[in-house]
Write a protein that holds these residues in place. Sequence first.
Motif, PDB file in Angstrom:
ATOM      1  N   MET A  22      82.189  23.963  55.567  1.00 45.64           N
ATOM      2  CA  MET A  22      83.457  23.661  54.906  1.00 45.64           C
ATOM      3  C   MET A  22      84.244  22.769  55.859  1.00 45.64           C
ATOM      4  O   MET A  22      83.952  22.711  57.052  1.00 45.64           O
ATOM      5  CB  MET A  22      84.230  24.947  54.589  1.00 45.64           C
ATOM      6  CG  MET A  22      83.528  25.852  53.588  1.00 45.64           C
ATOM      7  SD  MET A  22      84.375  27.440  53.338  1.00 45.64           S
ATOM      8  CE  MET A  22      85.938  26.890  52.644  1.00 45.64           C
ATOM      9  N   TYR A  23      85.239  22.087  55.339  1.00 46.32           N
ATOM     10  CA  TYR A  23      85.982  21.150  56.168  1.00 46.32           C
ATOM     11  C   TYR A  23      86.678  21.855  57.327  1.00 46.32           C
ATOM     12  O   TYR A  23      86.585  21.428  58.474  1.00 46.32           O
ATOM     13  CB  TYR A  23      87.011  20.394  55.323  1.00 46.32           C
ATOM     14  CG  TYR A  23      87.808  19.365  56.108  1.00 46.32           C
ATOM     15  CD1 TYR A  23      87.188  18.206  56.574  1.00 46.32           C
ATOM     16  CD2 TYR A  23      89.153  19.558  56.386  1.00 46.32           C
ATOM     17  CE1 TYR A  23      87.897  17.258  57.293  1.00 46.32           C
ATOM     18  CE2 TYR A  23      89.874  18.619  57.099  1.00 46.32           C
ATOM     19  CZ  TYR A  23      89.251  17.469  57.560  1.00 46.32           C
ATOM     20  OH  TYR A  23      89.961  16.542  58.271  1.00 46.32           O
ATOM     21  N   ASN A  24      87.360  22.950  57.035  1.00 46.35           N
ATOM     22  CA  ASN A  24      88.030  23.705  58.095  1.00 46.35           C
ATOM     23  C   ASN A  24      88.396  25.088  57.566  1.00 46.35           C
ATOM     24  O   ASN A  24      89.413  25.258  56.901  1.00 46.35           O
ATOM     25  CB  ASN A  24      89.284  22.970  58.579  1.00 46.35           C
ATOM     26  CG  ASN A  24      89.980  23.725  59.713  1.00 46.35           C
ATOM     27  OD1 ASN A  24      89.364  24.565  60.373  1.00 46.35           O
ATOM     28  ND2 ASN A  24      91.247  23.428  59.936  1.00 46.35           N
ATOM     29  N   ASP A  25      87.559  26.060  57.861  1.00 46.08           N
ATOM     30  CA  ASP A  25      87.807  27.428  57.403  1.00 46.08           C
ATOM     31  C   ASP A  25      88.629  28.148  58.472  1.00 46.08           C
ATOM     32  O   ASP A  25      88.146  28.393  59.570  1.00 46.08           O
ATOM     33  CB  ASP A  25      86.479  28.140  57.182  1.00 46.08           C
ATOM     34  CG  ASP A  25      86.661  29.553  56.671  1.00 46.08           C
ATOM     35  OD1 ASP A  25      87.774  29.869  56.207  1.00 46.08           O
ATOM     36  OD2 ASP A  25      85.699  30.341  56.743  1.00 46.08           O
TER      37      ASP A  25
ATOM     38  N   TYR B 238      81.151  21.476  61.282  1.00 47.72           N
ATOM     39  CA  TYR B 238      81.798  20.178  61.490  1.00 47.72           C
ATOM     40  C   TYR B 238      83.315  20.301  61.630  1.00 47.72           C
ATOM     41  O   TYR B 238      84.049  19.348  61.359  1.00 47.72           O
ATOM     42  CB  TYR B 238      81.457  19.246  60.327  1.00 47.72           C
ATOM     43  CG  TYR B 238      79.976  18.947  60.209  1.00 47.72           C
ATOM     44  CD1 TYR B 238      79.285  18.331  61.248  1.00 47.72           C
ATOM     45  CD2 TYR B 238      79.270  19.300  59.058  1.00 47.72           C
ATOM     46  CE1 TYR B 238      77.931  18.064  61.145  1.00 47.72           C
ATOM     47  CE2 TYR B 238      77.910  19.036  58.945  1.00 47.72           C
ATOM     48  CZ  TYR B 238      77.242  18.418  59.992  1.00 47.72           C
ATOM     49  OH  TYR B 238      75.891  18.153  59.889  1.00 47.72           O
ATOM     50  N   LYS B 239      83.761  21.469  62.065  1.00 46.02           N
ATOM     51  CA  LYS B 239      85.202  21.706  62.196  1.00 46.02           C
ATOM     52  C   LYS B 239      85.873  20.682  63.114  1.00 46.02           C
ATOM     53  O   LYS B 239      86.998  20.227  62.850  1.00 46.02           O
ATOM     54  CB  LYS B 239      85.438  23.116  62.736  1.00 46.02           C
ATOM     55  CG  LYS B 239      86.906  23.471  62.916  1.00 46.02           C
ATOM     56  CD  LYS B 239      87.063  24.895  63.433  1.00 46.02           C
ATOM     57  CE  LYS B 239      88.530  25.261  63.610  1.00 46.02           C
ATOM     58  NZ  LYS B 239      88.688  26.652  64.105  1.00 46.02           N
ATOM     59  N   ASP B 240      85.203  20.322  64.192  1.00 42.92           N
ATOM     60  CA  ASP B 240      85.795  19.396  65.162  1.00 42.92           C
ATOM     61  C   ASP B 240      85.357  17.947  64.932  1.00 42.92           C
ATOM     62  O   ASP B 240      85.721  17.054  65.703  1.00 42.92           O
ATOM     63  CB  ASP B 240      85.424  19.831  66.588  1.00 42.92           C
ATOM     64  CG  ASP B 240      85.974  21.207  66.926  1.00 42.92           C
ATOM     65  OD1 ASP B 240      87.101  21.502  66.508  1.00 42.92           O
ATOM     66  OD2 ASP B 240      85.261  21.985  67.599  1.00 42.92           O
ATOM     67  N   ASN B 241      84.583  17.736  63.877  1.00 43.05           N
ATOM     68  CA  ASN B 241      84.148  16.389  63.531  1.00 43.05           C
ATOM     69  C   ASN B 241      85.044  15.882  62.400  1.00 43.05           C
ATOM     70  O   ASN B 241      84.905  16.317  61.261  1.00 43.05           O
ATOM     71  CB  ASN B 241      82.683  16.407  63.085  1.00 43.05           C
ATOM     72  CG  ASN B 241      82.177  15.027  62.699  1.00 43.05           C
ATOM     73  OD1 ASN B 241      82.944  14.078  62.605  1.00 43.05           O
ATOM     74  ND2 ASN B 241      80.884  14.923  62.455  1.00 43.05           N
TER      75      ASN B 241
END
Length: 314
Positions: free
Chosen positions: A248-251, A278-281
């Motif tokens: 997810m984009y940012n959980d 991919y939280k930090d991407n």
Amino acid sequence: MNSEIIKKLLKIVVLTLLISYGLDKLVFFGLNKISDKVMTGQAIGKLNHFLSLKDNTDFLVFGNSRANRHIDVELFSDNGFNMGIDGVGIAYNSTLINTLNEEKKQLILVHIDTKNFIDANYDGSDIRGLKTKYQRDDKITDALNESGELSQLQRVFYSMNYNGNAIGILKNYFKPSYDYKTHNGYDPLIVNSDQETMRDLVLSKDNQNDECVDNPKINPLALRYLKSIKTFTEKSPNKTFLFVTSPMYNDTCSTDNKKLGEIMQDLGLTYWDFTNLYKDNKDNSYWKDKTHMSKTGAEAFSIFLLDKYKSNKI
């Protein structure tokens, strides 16, 4: 009212029911003949396609739209199929998994969304998506009967189970959406240049989860269907099962992830959680929205997943 009138009324009622029952079976037969030729679309086509090849493939993917959009089966096998369907949950997927040939050697990837397992409102009604196969597939019929999601009328008048699907079936019967013979079920999301600005705006919004709780409770019905898959794995030693949560984009809430991880470990199921891979991407080209990756992101994730699978013997 005298007895003769009552007898006549009863005869009329019985005759009406018999005629209705007979007409229902004729309509059911006709709808079956049409629907069996439909192999495209999510109304019934993809299900038909899956049932026609499920025991002849090497690799199968089950799950909702995130499974459908995120797992490129061609990277894993030339003989695979992605059975991801929009809006379905564990009840739908568990039922289909239990239709598989227990002896066939296969890699089975089951996509799991953690938040669905702590949703107190989940009632298993997604299994209704299989109602067109009622009394046509024994295992699906048994699962529908056990679920209680069909009314008594639907259990008697089978043609009622086509309600809500007829238009989609007819549309794909006369004009198929794609060439199913070359389609492996994977439907990536393509973000064109006109959609990028809106996509970036959606991704920039605060994603703080106000409903995050310290000790989430697993929905008992979802757990029961998960245990049904576990039972099937024990009967199918030739199959390799891998449970995955895609990015997810940012959980911002991880308690549900931890809880489900503990459940999977207790059940002895191989589970990989990539929710925040991919939280930090912050490459927005990977995304369609906060829960669905674009084709670019899905292909990157599929390659990552394949590499991890190859490097881990499960």
